[in-house]
Design a protein around this motif. Structure first.
Motif, PDB file in Angstrom:
ATOM      1  N   THR A  39       0.596  -1.322  -0.071  1.00  0.00           N
ATOM      2  CA  THR A  39      -0.195   0.049  -0.055  1.00  0.00           C
ATOM      3  C   THR A  39       0.915   1.439  -0.126  1.00  0.00           C
ATOM      4  OG1 THR A  39      -0.305  -0.221   2.195  1.00  0.00           O
ATOM      5  CG2 THR A  39      -2.026  -1.194   1.204  1.00  0.00           C
ATOM      6  N   TYR A  40       1.624   1.542   1.014  1.00  0.00           N
ATOM      7  CA  TYR A  40       2.359   2.852   1.145  1.00  0.00           C
ATOM      8  C   TYR A  40       3.336   3.137   0.121  1.00  0.00           C
ATOM      9  CZ  TYR A  40       4.899   6.643   2.951  1.00  0.00           C
ATOM     10  OH  TYR A  40       5.934   7.851   3.044  1.00  0.00           O
ATOM     11  N   GLY A  41       4.296   2.154   0.211  1.00  0.00           N
ATOM     12  CA  GLY A  41       5.436   2.494  -0.795  1.00  0.00           C
ATOM     13  C   GLY A  41       4.743   2.370  -2.545  1.00  0.00           C
ATOM     14  N   GLY A  42       4.064   1.136  -2.498  1.00  0.00           N
ATOM     15  CA  GLY A  42       3.496   0.889  -3.869  1.00  0.00           C
ATOM     16  C   GLY A  42       2.727   2.123  -4.372  1.00  0.00           C
ATOM     17  N   GLY A  43       2.453   3.046  -3.685  1.00  0.00           N
ATOM     18  CA  GLY A  43       1.579   4.232  -4.147  1.00  0.00           C
ATOM     19  C   GLY A  43       2.663   5.416  -4.627  1.00  0.00           C
ATOM     20  N   LYS A  44       4.055   5.056  -4.222  1.00  0.00           N
ATOM     21  CA  LYS A  44       4.821   6.238  -4.635  1.00  0.00           C
ATOM     22  C   LYS A  44       5.605   5.623  -5.799  1.00  0.00           C
ATOM     23  CE  LYS A  44       5.658   8.123  -0.260  1.00  0.00           C
ATOM     24  NZ  LYS A  44       6.755   8.717   0.570  1.00  0.00           N
ATOM     25  N   VAL A  45       5.613   4.581  -6.154  1.00  0.00           N
ATOM     26  CA  VAL A  45       6.231   3.968  -7.355  1.00  0.00           C
ATOM     27  C   VAL A  45       5.924   4.767  -8.616  1.00  0.00           C
ATOM     28  CG1 VAL A  45       6.556   1.959  -8.859  1.00  0.00           C
ATOM     29  CG2 VAL A  45       6.532   1.562  -6.444  1.00  0.00           C
ATOM     30  N   THR A  46       6.977   5.081  -9.429  1.00  0.00           N
ATOM     31  CA  THR A  46       6.497   6.015 -10.761  1.00  0.00           C
ATOM     32  C   THR A  46       5.912   5.109 -11.746  1.00  0.00           C
ATOM     33  OG1 THR A  46       8.550   5.741 -11.862  1.00  0.00           O
ATOM     34  CG2 THR A  46       8.744   7.350 -10.001  1.00  0.00           C
ATOM     35  N   SER A  47       5.618   5.890 -12.625  1.00  0.00           N
ATOM     36  CA  SER A  47       4.847   5.094 -13.833  1.00  0.00           C
ATOM     37  C   SER A  47       5.678   4.201 -14.507  1.00  0.00           C
ATOM     38  CB  SER A  47       4.027   6.110 -14.895  1.00  0.00           C
ATOM     39  OG  SER A  47       3.000   6.526 -14.260  1.00  0.00           O
ATOM     40  N   ASP A  48       7.062   4.667 -14.795  1.00  0.00           N
ATOM     41  CA  ASP A  48       8.147   4.089 -15.457  1.00  0.00           C
ATOM     42  C   ASP A  48       8.511   2.711 -14.712  1.00  0.00           C
ATOM     43  OD1 ASP A  48       8.110   5.803 -17.699  1.00  0.00           O
ATOM     44  OD2 ASP A  48       9.850   6.813 -16.877  1.00  0.00           O
ATOM     45  N   GLU A  49       8.620   3.011 -13.417  1.00  0.00           N
ATOM     46  CA  GLU A  49       8.696   1.816 -12.530  1.00  0.00           C
ATOM     47  C   GLU A  49       7.668   0.648 -12.686  1.00  0.00           C
ATOM     48  OE1 GLU A  49      11.619   3.685  -9.157  1.00  0.00           O
ATOM     49  OE2 GLU A  49       9.643   3.966  -9.127  1.00  0.00           O
ATOM     50  N   LYS A  50       6.686   1.224 -12.696  1.00  0.00           N
ATOM     51  CA  LYS A  50       5.236   0.387 -12.842  1.00  0.00           C
ATOM     52  C   LYS A  50       5.336  -0.403 -14.203  1.00  0.00           C
ATOM     53  CE  LYS A  50       2.219   2.782  -9.802  1.00  0.00           C
ATOM     54  NZ  LYS A  50       1.055   3.552  -9.360  1.00  0.00           N
ATOM     55  N   LEU A  51       5.791   0.448 -15.345  1.00  0.00           N
ATOM     56  CA  LEU A  51       5.782  -0.200 -16.598  1.00  0.00           C
ATOM     57  C   LEU A  51       7.050  -1.256 -16.692  1.00  0.00           C
ATOM     58  CD1 LEU A  51       5.096   3.014 -18.812  1.00  0.00           C
ATOM     59  CD2 LEU A  51       3.621   0.742 -18.585  1.00  0.00           C
ATOM     60  N   TYR A 110      11.400   2.579  -1.673  1.00  0.00           N
ATOM     61  CA  TYR A 110      10.207   3.335  -1.245  1.00  0.00           C
ATOM     62  C   TYR A 110       9.846   2.727   0.310  1.00  0.00           C
ATOM     63  CZ  TYR A 110       9.764   5.075  -5.828  1.00  0.00           C
ATOM     64  OH  TYR A 110      10.180   5.848  -7.205  1.00  0.00           O
ATOM     65  N   GLY A 111       9.995   1.456   0.385  1.00  0.00           N
ATOM     66  CA  GLY A 111       9.454   1.018   2.002  1.00  0.00           C
ATOM     67  C   GLY A 111       8.060   0.794   1.991  1.00  0.00           C
ATOM     68  N   ASP A 112       7.670   0.742   3.517  1.00  0.00           N
ATOM     69  CA  ASP A 112       6.493   0.521   3.632  1.00  0.00           C
ATOM     70  C   ASP A 112       5.841   1.619   4.485  1.00  0.00           C
ATOM     71  OD1 ASP A 112       4.682  -1.149   2.361  1.00  0.00           O
ATOM     72  OD2 ASP A 112       5.035  -2.835   3.939  1.00  0.00           O
ATOM     73  N   GLY A 113       6.425   2.682   4.638  1.00  0.00           N
ATOM     74  CA  GLY A 113       5.862   3.873   5.718  1.00  0.00           C
ATOM     75  C   GLY A 113       6.833   4.870   5.798  1.00  0.00           C
TER      76      GLY A 113
END
Length: 114
Positions: A39-51, A110-113
């Motif tokens: 949840t927390y860190g996953g929301g900070k991942v950039t679009s390029d990283e998600k791709l 990004y971690g978790d919190g």
């Protein structure tokens, strides 16, 4: 600092302990489950990283991209298509290893919190 779930920690430990260890489908499935629950860190991942992860995920689950190239104006579909296409020719085992390494790198970043 917060730790990834036990299955993710175990997979990461195996990958660090044995450079010859081939990541398995079970390791991949555990990492996919972790990403879905992050949840927390996953929301900070950039679009390029998600791709990066998307392309690797598709290469593992489907194989080489055989889909028709979307129109350039279809921005999201086009970005996903290119991310997957960039992995063409990569073996399933190599894609699993790369996916796990990419998710681990994003988690480390990004971690978790707060």
């Amino acid at each position: 600092p917060p730790q990834p779930p036990d299955d993710a920690r175990a997979a990461a430990a195996r990958s660090r302990c044995s450079p010859r260890h081939t990541m398995s489908q079970a390791d991949f499935d555990a990492k996919v489950a972790f990403v879905k629950s992050w949840t927390y860190g996953g929301g900070k991942v950039t679009s390029d990283e998600k791709l990066k992860c998307y392309g690797l995920f598709k290469q593992v689950t489907v194989g080489d991209n055989a889909a028709a190239k979307p129109w350039a104006v279809q921005l999201e579909a086009s970005a996903k298509w290119h991310a997957w296409e960039s992995r063409k020719g990569m073996t399933k085992d190599a894609a699993i290893t790369a996916y796990i390494a990419e998710v681990d790198a994003q988690y480390a970043k990004y971690g978790d919190g707060p």
